[in-house]
Design an enzyme around this catalytic site. Structure first.
Site, PDB file in Angstrom:
ATOM      1  N   TYR A   1      -0.998  79.654  -4.004  1.00 15.41           N
ATOM      2  CA  TYR A   1       0.268  79.263  -4.229  1.00 15.41           C
ATOM      3  C   TYR A   1       0.097  80.041  -6.217  1.00 15.41           C
ATOM      4  CZ  TYR A   1       3.639  76.174  -6.044  1.00 15.41           C
ATOM      5  OH  TYR A   1       4.762  74.696  -6.797  1.00 15.41           O
TER       6      TYR A   1
ATOM      7  N   LYS B   1       3.675  82.452  -7.739  1.00 18.33           N
ATOM      8  CA  LYS B   1       4.584  82.081  -8.349  1.00 18.33           C
ATOM      9  C   LYS B   1       4.038  82.736  -9.417  1.00 18.33           C
ATOM     10  CE  LYS B   1       6.012  78.158  -6.721  1.00 18.33           C
ATOM     11  NZ  LYS B   1       7.526  78.832  -6.811  1.00 18.33           N
TER      12      LYS B   1
END
Length: 254
Positions: free
Chosen positions: A155, A159
């Site tokens: 993640y 991002k």
């Protein structure tokens, strides 16, 4: 209810719940036509029913951001329905948290596909309409996790990648009247953060309380906090703001 986005069309990926749903509602309140795609049919139906019930102009479709044909056909339908596609919010996201030694290939690939491939496919499709009109706003939903976060190698990487994509889009598309910016939420109370609480085995209220103790403004974030920032970037008057990452976290992030 205002008219800040009257005549504009906002296309929101993963917009049936949480932050995406709030973004959709705020755009609708400000006069925009709103298009939402999501893979959750039930949540999508509920969002459509509620927004249309409030008298807003809404398009919804079950579509995956990882499928090029689904993205492109959805955008074409939206353009045909509303006559423009002015604002893209790349919001669709998933969590597959785990420590690195436990993280599977599938955990990594799924998160990369939804966040990065999805944002790439949607941005590439949307810019065709935006360059033609010499106007557009692309807003990517990043995260403070882009700075690194335990249990989120996938993640965090995705991002951070979104921030790189944002800056590159700003450079390439600026001459066409298109801006690209990113909003990076900190701790926001959503279904996704409830999933995090379950993963680490603590009651959600406890997780909220422990996080609030580390937030300078002394409260947790709400989806509306993120929607407000998105609407700022989407505003016509924000035309000189591009390639920026705005951390919405109740305090400074480096």
């Amino acid at each position: 209810m205002g008219n800040r986005f009257k005549g504009r069309t906002a296309f929101i990926t993963g917009g049936s719940r949480g932050i995406g749903r709030e973004i959709a509602e705020q755009f609708a309140r400000e006069g925009a036509n709103v298009a939402i795609i999501d893979v959750d049919q039930e949540a999508l139906n509920k969002a459509e029913e509620e927004l249309k019930g409030d008298g807003y102009s809404v398009y919804t479709k079950v579509a995956s951001v990882t499928e090029r044909e689904e993205i492109e056909s959805s955008m074409n339908e939206v353009y045909e329905s509303f006559g423009s596609l002015d604002i893209l919010i790349n919001n669709a996201g998933v969590l597959r948290d785990n420590l690195l030694f436990k993280m599977t290939d599938e955990d990594w690939i799924t998160v990369m596909d939804v966040h990065l491939k999805g944002a790439f496919l949607a941005s590439r499709a949307a810019q065709q309409y935006m360059t033609k009109e010499q106007y557009g706003r692309i807003i990517n939903i990043s995260s403070t996790s882009a700075l690194g976060n335990r249990g989120q190698a996938n993640y965090s990487t995705a991002k951070a990648g979104l921030q790189g994509l944002t800056k590159t889009l700003a450079i390439e598309l600026g001459k066409f009247g298109i801006t690209a910016n990113a909003v990076a939420p900190g701790f926001i109370e959503t279904e996704m953060t409830k999933t995090t609480a379950e993963r680490i085995g603590v009651p959600f209220e406890e997780l909220v309380k422990s996080r609030v103790n580390t937030i300078p403004v002394g409260r947790s974030g709400k989806p509306k906090d993120i929607a407000n920032a998105v609407l700022f970037f989407a505003d016509e008057q924000s035309s000189f703001v591009s390639g920026q990452v705005l951390y919405i976290a109740g305090g400074p992030k480096n």
